[in-house]
Structure formats: C-alpha cells, structure tokens
Design a protein around this motif. Structure first.
Motif, PDB file in Angstrom:
ATOM      1  N   GLN A   1      13.878  -0.996  12.454  1.00  0.00           N
ATOM      2  CA  GLN A   1      13.974  -2.250  13.275  1.00  0.00           C
ATOM      3  C   GLN A   1      13.821  -3.357  12.830  1.00  0.00           C
ATOM      4  OE1 GLN A   1      11.674  -0.998  16.811  1.00  0.00           O
ATOM      5  NE2 GLN A   1      12.946   0.780  17.362  1.00  0.00           N
ATOM      6  N   HIS A   2      12.994  -3.496  12.210  1.00  0.00           N
ATOM      7  CA  HIS A   2      12.648  -4.544  11.252  1.00  0.00           C
ATOM      8  C   HIS A   2      13.714  -5.065  10.504  1.00  0.00           C
ATOM      9  CE1 HIS A   2      10.908  -7.764   8.543  1.00  0.00           C
ATOM     10  NE2 HIS A   2       9.611  -7.978   9.423  1.00  0.00           N
ATOM     11  N   GLY A   3      14.269  -4.142   9.543  1.00  0.00           N
ATOM     12  CA  GLY A   3      15.347  -4.237   8.822  1.00  0.00           C
ATOM     13  C   GLY A   3      15.066  -5.097   7.438  1.00  0.00           C
ATOM     14  N   ARG A   4      13.912  -5.489   7.181  1.00  0.00           N
ATOM     15  CA  ARG A   4      13.594  -6.334   6.115  1.00  0.00           C
ATOM     16  C   ARG A   4      12.376  -6.130   5.361  1.00  0.00           C
ATOM     17  NH1 ARG A   4      15.281  -9.201   9.770  1.00  0.00           N
ATOM     18  NH2 ARG A   4      13.335 -10.218  10.272  1.00  0.00           N
ATOM     19  N   VAL A   5      12.248  -4.710   5.404  1.00  0.00           N
ATOM     20  CA  VAL A   5      10.917  -4.223   4.909  1.00  0.00           C
ATOM     21  C   VAL A   5      11.238  -3.641   3.391  1.00  0.00           C
ATOM     22  CG1 VAL A   5       8.969  -2.722   5.271  1.00  0.00           C
ATOM     23  CG2 VAL A   5      10.000  -3.736   7.093  1.00  0.00           C
ATOM     24  N   VAL A   6      10.145  -4.211   2.522  1.00  0.00           N
ATOM     25  CA  VAL A   6      10.200  -3.805   1.034  1.00  0.00           C
ATOM     26  C   VAL A   6       8.935  -2.697   0.983  1.00  0.00           C
ATOM     27  CG1 VAL A   6      10.121  -4.221  -1.323  1.00  0.00           C
ATOM     28  CG2 VAL A   6      11.309  -5.492   0.310  1.00  0.00           C
ATOM     29  N   LEU A   7       9.122  -1.683   0.515  1.00  0.00           N
ATOM     30  CA  LEU A   7       8.089  -0.488   0.159  1.00  0.00           C
ATOM     31  C   LEU A   7       7.681  -0.375  -1.247  1.00  0.00           C
ATOM     32  CD1 LEU A   7       8.875   2.236   2.813  1.00  0.00           C
ATOM     33  CD2 LEU A   7       7.396   0.338   3.194  1.00  0.00           C
TER      34      LEU A   7
ATOM     35  N   LEU B   1       3.273 -10.680   3.039  1.00  0.00           N
ATOM     36  CA  LEU B   1       2.657  -9.576   2.041  1.00  0.00           C
ATOM     37  C   LEU B   1       1.591  -8.998   2.776  1.00  0.00           C
ATOM     38  CD1 LEU B   1       2.980 -11.343  -1.405  1.00  0.00           C
ATOM     39  CD2 LEU B   1       4.100  -9.103  -0.725  1.00  0.00           C
ATOM     40  N   VAL B   2       1.587  -7.678   2.927  1.00  0.00           N
ATOM     41  CA  VAL B   2       0.579  -6.993   3.927  1.00  0.00           C
ATOM     42  C   VAL B   2      -0.080  -5.983   2.492  1.00  0.00           C
ATOM     43  CG1 VAL B   2      -0.250  -5.382   5.559  1.00  0.00           C
ATOM     44  CG2 VAL B   2       1.945  -6.916   5.698  1.00  0.00           C
ATOM     45  N   GLY B   3      -1.443  -6.196   2.361  1.00  0.00           N
ATOM     46  CA  GLY B   3      -2.181  -5.438   1.581  1.00  0.00           C
ATOM     47  C   GLY B   3      -3.443  -5.714   1.587  1.00  0.00           C
TER      48      GLY B   3
ATOM     49  N   PHE C   1       0.678  -1.403   0.104  1.00  0.00           N
ATOM     50  CA  PHE C   1      -0.328  -0.109   0.014  1.00  0.00           C
ATOM     51  C   PHE C   1       0.868   1.351   0.149  1.00  0.00           C
ATOM     52  CE2 PHE C   1       0.265  -1.894   4.224  1.00  0.00           C
ATOM     53  CZ  PHE C   1       0.834  -0.959   4.956  1.00  0.00           C
ATOM     54  N   LEU C   2       0.376   2.235  -0.615  1.00  0.00           N
ATOM     55  CA  LEU C   2       1.460   3.517  -0.832  1.00  0.00           C
ATOM     56  C   LEU C   2       1.392   4.321   0.497  1.00  0.00           C
ATOM     57  CD1 LEU C   2      -0.114   4.623  -4.411  1.00  0.00           C
ATOM     58  CD2 LEU C   2       1.885   3.536  -3.804  1.00  0.00           C
ATOM     59  N   LEU C   3       2.416   4.730   0.749  1.00  0.00           N
ATOM     60  CA  LEU C   3       3.131   5.751   1.555  1.00  0.00           C
ATOM     61  C   LEU C   3       3.895   6.816   1.099  1.00  0.00           C
ATOM     62  CD1 LEU C   3       4.284   2.783   4.015  1.00  0.00           C
ATOM     63  CD2 LEU C   3       2.215   3.970   4.319  1.00  0.00           C
ATOM     64  N   SER C   4       3.276   7.425   0.062  1.00  0.00           N
ATOM     65  CA  SER C   4       3.779   8.685  -0.516  1.00  0.00           C
ATOM     66  C   SER C   4       3.134   9.885   0.019  1.00  0.00           C
ATOM     67  CB  SER C   4       3.573   8.452  -1.922  1.00  0.00           C
ATOM     68  OG  SER C   4       2.269   8.419  -2.328  1.00  0.00           O
ATOM     69  N   ASP C   5       2.113   9.960   0.561  1.00  0.00           N
ATOM     70  CA  ASP C   5       1.416  11.160   1.059  1.00  0.00           C
ATOM     71  C   ASP C   5       1.626  11.374   2.691  1.00  0.00           C
ATOM     72  OD1 ASP C   5       0.663  11.731  -1.210  1.00  0.00           O
ATOM     73  OD2 ASP C   5      -1.275  10.400  -1.120  1.00  0.00           O
TER      74      ASP C   5
END
Length: 651
Positions: free
Chosen positions: A133-139, A253-255, A111-115
């Motif tokens: 802290q997680h270290g393995r997150v893809v945006l 995957l979180v969506g 999900f977008l986090l651009s705003d």
C-alpha cells in the motif's frame, strides 16, 4: 692572487661542487623512489593506520553542519522500547508505522526481516500489505561471508519497491569511513547498496546515475558526530504525536538507535568512544548521494606520484640553502603537506594520504645534512692530507710535533681545518714579507749602488775613490746581510730539524769564544757563569747555535764600551733557561711588542743605531718555537736587557 693559486682554489671548489651535486642527485633519486614505495605499499607496511589517523583529524576540522531537511530518521530508541516493549517488535507495528509514513518520498527500513515469527505468523501478511500500500518501501539485504545475498522473507521482498544491502565495512582499526555502493556476487550478479535502492525508488534518476559513476568504494563526508539529522522516536510517530505531514516528500530511514541494540559503529568523528548508529551512517551516505559530495581518493599510482612532490620540492630548495634555512624549509614543507591536505578535503572533497610524504620530507633534512657534510669533510680530508704530505716534503718526516692527530669526528676535522687555515694565513703573511723584502729592503741598497755609479760617471759629482769604494762596500755588505738573514730565517722556518742531544753549556761556551775578539776590541767583558756544568736538551745544534749567536751579537751591538755582558744557564723546573744580559740602552714595553717581527728595527732612523737587517730576532723566535720553547724579554729603557731562551730539558 697568483694564477696557480686561483687555479687551485677553482679546482678545490669545482671538485667539491661536483661531489655535492652528485650526492644531491643520488639523495633526491633515492628518497623519491623510497617515498614512491611507501605510497604504493602503505597498507602492507602498516602506514594505512597513520593515514587514517591524519584523515580523521583533518576531516573533523573540515566538517560542516547538515543544511538539509530532506532526510528524516525514525529511531527505535530507548524511549520507544520503554513504550512498546522489548525488541524485536511485532511486524504489525511496522505495518502501522508505514501507514503514518504514507506521504514520505521513500521509506527505508534498516532492520532485518529475514526470519519467520512463529508467535504471530499473520503479521508477515499484514506487513506485506502495508508495504504494498505504501509503494515506496526499501527493504535491507545482507551479503554474507560467501558473497551470497540474504533477502527478506519472500512475501515481504515481493511487496517491497526495492532492496539493497546494508553492509558496512570497517577499516583495520574498526572505523567506518567509506561505503561500497555496488558489489558483484559470486554468481556474477551486481547488487546495489541500500542508498542506491532508495534513490531508485524515489525516481531520482540523475543522482542515481551520478552514484553509478562513482568508484566502488567512496569516503563518507560525515556531517558531524551523532545527532546531526532530524530524528523522531518510533513510538511518538506510531502514536500520532508527530503529524504525518512532517514526512511529506522526505527520505525516511527507520532504524535502531537504542544503546543495547548493537547496531552502532565507530566513525572518524566519534567523540570519546561514542559510536554512531548504523541508520545515521546510512543517513550520512544518503546525504552525500543527494548532494554528490563524496570524498574521492585518486588512484594508487596518482597518490604515489603526488606523495613524491613534497619530497622533490624539499630536495630542490635544500640544494642551495644553509643548514638553518634548510631546517626551516623542511618544517614549512611538512606544514604545507597538512595545509594542502586540509584545503583539498575542505574545498575539493579529495583526500590524498600524507604519511608517505611526511616520512619522505622528514628524511630529507637529516639525510641531506649527513651526505653533504660527509662529502665536504671527505673533500677537506683529502686536501688536508695533500697539505700534510707537502709539509712533510718541506719539513721532513722528523718534524711532526705540530701535527694534530686526525680524528674522524666533526670536531677533529674542524680542528684540522683551522690548522690548515692558520698555515694558509702564515703562508700569505710570509709571501707579503718576501715581496716587501724583494721590493724594498733588497732594492734600497742596490738603488744606492746604482746612484753612486751614476754620480761617479760625472766628473763634477764624482766622489773620491776611497769614499766611493767605502760606500759601495757598505751597501754591498748590507745587501749580503739581508740575503744571509733572509736565507737563515727561511731555513729556520722550513728546513727539517736535525734533532740530537746537545749540551747548552758547551753551545754557549762556543758562542762566547766566537765573539770574544769583537768584545775585547770595545773593552766589553763577556762573563759566563758556568754553573751548572751540563744542561742537556734535544735540538738542532746549528740552528740553536745561530740563535744564541744572534742574541749575543745584539747584546754587544747595543752595549756601550767598557760594559759587561753576562751569560747564564739556569734550571727552571723541567726546562733550561739560556740567559744573555747586557747593559745597553734597553727596550720600552711598546717596542717589545714588535721586537720579533721580521724587518723590524728599534729606532732605525737614529744616527747612532747599529747596522742590521731586522731579521736576527725573527730567526731566534722561529727557532725557539720549532723547539717547543719560549723566549722571555726583560728590559727597561736605560737599564739594559735580558733575553732568556727556555728549552725543555732531557735526562
């Protein structure tokens, strides 16, 4: 079979075979090139939609259930929205969720986090710390219409382990069938897909290299409809109802999964309009990347060549088959196309578009049937025209009553062919009759003459001169009779008719006068009923006079002395009947069936049988048939006979 006949047959079939072979080469070349063009320009011609439809059906029949727990979806579903409130949620909640997913091998937020969120400006910092802290997150990133990248907020982008674009590109019908794994921006920068970014963060270099070796766009081998991956509601994970160990070493995957969030698309396996969430499309793509089971499509040039193979196969097999077998082979080839497409997709993960092949093969049978039939019929037309010209040369231009109108339809041509076959059969029959005439009937009296001369040379076997001359005269007369009868029959069959308006009453009167003396010698009375006074017909005077003379001659031959022969002319609707009735020995019904066959004589071996050649009545029936008339025989043994010639009347 005579040598010239064999040569004619060989020339006929050789020429036809050459024409058919030329047509086959032309048809094969045209259809192969046509199929090649369809395969090359299928998108421009609108055939891609048909290929998509075939692909969807075949893919649906080859799908296999997902046999992997490596991928987990945390769904922002309707139940989570009911529990946490309307979307979008505070980014602090996402930070709390990441704490629950700490054991995941890699976590991708779809999900977008651009705003900016002005209501909770501090949440961005909270989420950035959680990502770090997680270290393995893809945006996610978005590539806009100008081929520029829209990144997450800068603090979040810097905290993320990697970024990748989540764009999906539907086909013309709005269905998501493929993913673009890498793209080049206008700036020249090469960006990677979200899936590639997750593999990089997970440290799976081997699979990442495999992914980099794939074409720019690959087809997704969907595992099935929506709901084929392990799924946990967002709220349940956040509340701790799902143990964090559940996600250990998983690709998470979180969506969005909710019905009102808009992140849903049609796929080849969509059932009854049910769309698939974007996060599950990513899960299918990630599964394909982990198992390296993407569906590949050969290059366009290779697809075009492969599309031509079934067409070439159909053309080759149809070359020597009957129409029924050709039709069955065409159906089998169409089924073979689908079978090969299914097998390649199921076991080789290769998709070859089939529409061009199907159209090409479907055209093979009708086009080949059309051209081969046209070639054969045109060839038959030429042979029929040659035969017609030959018959005109033999019969004359005036003899056209037995010529059928030549049509251009198949039925008309077949009718003409049947007519030609009948002529060939008649010619064959006439040839046999001629051979029999020369080999038997003509040779018999000549052999008798030779035998007499040999006997006469021996003084012990010599006959008296008077008897010898009488026998020679008999056999010579028989030979001349045979020759005359055969010539007259041949003339009746082949000579051109000299049609003119003539009176049957006059013709029959002349005939009766001709035989009056011979009848008077045997005290046979020829009675001619002269009513009506005129009976006009169209015909050849010489042939009709000879036919009438043959009937009257037979009546006198087979009548006893001191009897009567009655000649009549009777009107029968639009025709005239010329009847000759005798009081002779009569003819049985069995004998009447062969009465008009050439060289046929009734009771030939009887010692009291009159001399004859067996050609008189054959001449009569031939003349009557050529004048479009009929002959009627009424007779019983011991009761005499009546022969009636029926000819069309004219005013």
């Amino acid at each position: 079979m005579p040598e010239h006949t064999r040569n004619m047959d060989a020339g006929f079939w050789g020429s036809l075979e050459k024409r058919v072979r030329t047509e086959w080469l032309l048809i094969t070349s045209v259809l192969v090139l046509f199929t090649l063009g369809l395969a090359f320009f299928n998108a421009q011609l609108g055939l891609a939609r048909l290929d998509h439809a075939f692909y969807d059906k075949i893919l649906a029949s080859t799908t296999q259930a997902v046999d992997s727990d490596d991928i987990v979806i945390v769904a922002i579903d309707d139940s989570s929205i009911d529990a946490l409130g309307y979307w979008p949620w505070r980014r602090a909640l996402h930070a709390a969720l990441l704490a629950k997913l700490q054991q995941a091998r890699v976590t991708g937020l779809d999900f977008l986090l651009s705003d900016l969120n002005p209501a909770y400006p501090q949440d961005d910092s909270v989420l950035a710390r959680a990502i770090t802290q997680h270290g393995r997150v893809v945006l996610p990133q978005i590539i806009d219409a100008r081929h520029s990248v829209i990144d997450p907020l800068k603090p979040l982008a810097q905290a993320a382990a990697a970024r990748g674009y989540i764009n999906v590109y539907p086909d013309d019908d709005g269905v998501i069938r493929s993913l673009k794994l890498f793209q080049d921006l206008e700036s020249g920068t090469r960006v990677r897909h979200f899936i590639a970014a997750m593999l990089a963060v997970a440290g799976d270099e081997a699979r990442l290299q495999q992914l980099q070796s794939q074409p720019e766009s690959v087809l997704i081998p969907y595992a099935g409809g929506p709901g084929h991956f392990s799924l946990y509601p967002y709220a349940q994970v956040l509340n701790g109802n799902v143990p964090p160990s559940t996600f250990k070493d998983k690709y998470v995957l979180v969506g969005s999964w909710g019905s009102g969030l808009g992140d849903a698309f049609s796929t080849p396996l969509t059932r009854q309009g049910e769309p698939m969430a974007g996060v599950e499309i990513l899960a299918n793509g990630l599964y394909s990347a982990l198992n390296d089971n993407w569906i590949h499509t050969p290059p366009l040039w290779l697809n075009a060549l492969l599309a031509c193979l079934p067409v070439l196969l159909a053309c080759v097999t149809l070359r020597r088959l009957s129409p029924r077998k050709s039709f069955l082979v065409t159906l089998a080839t169409l089924l073979l196309i689908f079978a090969c497409a299914w097998l390649l997709l199921r076991f080789a993960q290769v998709w070859i578009p089939v529409t061009a092949s199907i159209i090409g093969v479907a055209l093979v049978y009708p086009v080949w049937s059309w051209r081969s039939q046209e070639a054969a019929l045109q060839h038959i037309d030429r042979e029929l025209q040659a035969l017609h010209a030959e018959r005109q040369g033999l019969h004359g231009l005036a003899d056209t009553n037995d010529q059928a109108h030549v049509g251009r339809s198949l039925a008309a041509r077949v009718t003409q062919l049947h007519g030609a076959i009948s002529q060939l059969r008649q010619a064959h029959q006439k040839r046999d009759e001629t051979l029999r005439f020369l080999s038997h009937d003509m040779r018999a009296p000549q052999n008798s003459i030779l035998a007499l001369t040999q006997l006469q040379q021996n003084t012990h076997t010599a006959l008296p001169p008077a008897e010898f001359l009488q026998r020679i005269d008999t056999y010579a007369g028989k030979t001349l009779g045979l020759v005359d009868g055969f010539v007259q029959l041949a003339r009746a069959e082949a000579a051109p008719l000299s049609r003119q308006r003539l009176d049957l009453v006059t013709l029959l009167t002349e005939c009766c006068d001709e035989f009056w003396i011979s009848a008077r010698q045997r005290n046979i009375h020829i009675r001619f009923d002269t009513h009506p006074r005129e009976a006009w017909v169209m015909g050849d005077h010489a042939l009709l006079a000879r036919a009438c003379a043959n009937l009257l001659d037979n009546a006198l031959k087979y009548s006893a002395d001191h009897t009567e022969v009655v000649c009549q002319i009777i009107q029968d609707q639009d025709a005239w009947l010329l009847c000759i009735q005798d009081q002779g020995r009569g003819i049985s019904a069995d004998q009447q069936s062969a009465l008009f066959e050439p060289f046929t004589r009734i009771k030939e071996d009887s010692p009291q049988n009159p001399a004859g050649t067996g050609l008189g009545l054959a001449f009569v029936i031939t003349v009557i048939n050529r004048h479009l008339g009929t002959i009627i025989v009424q007779s019983q043994e011991g009761m005499g006979s009546t022969f009636s010639m029926r000819l069309p009347s004219v005013p």
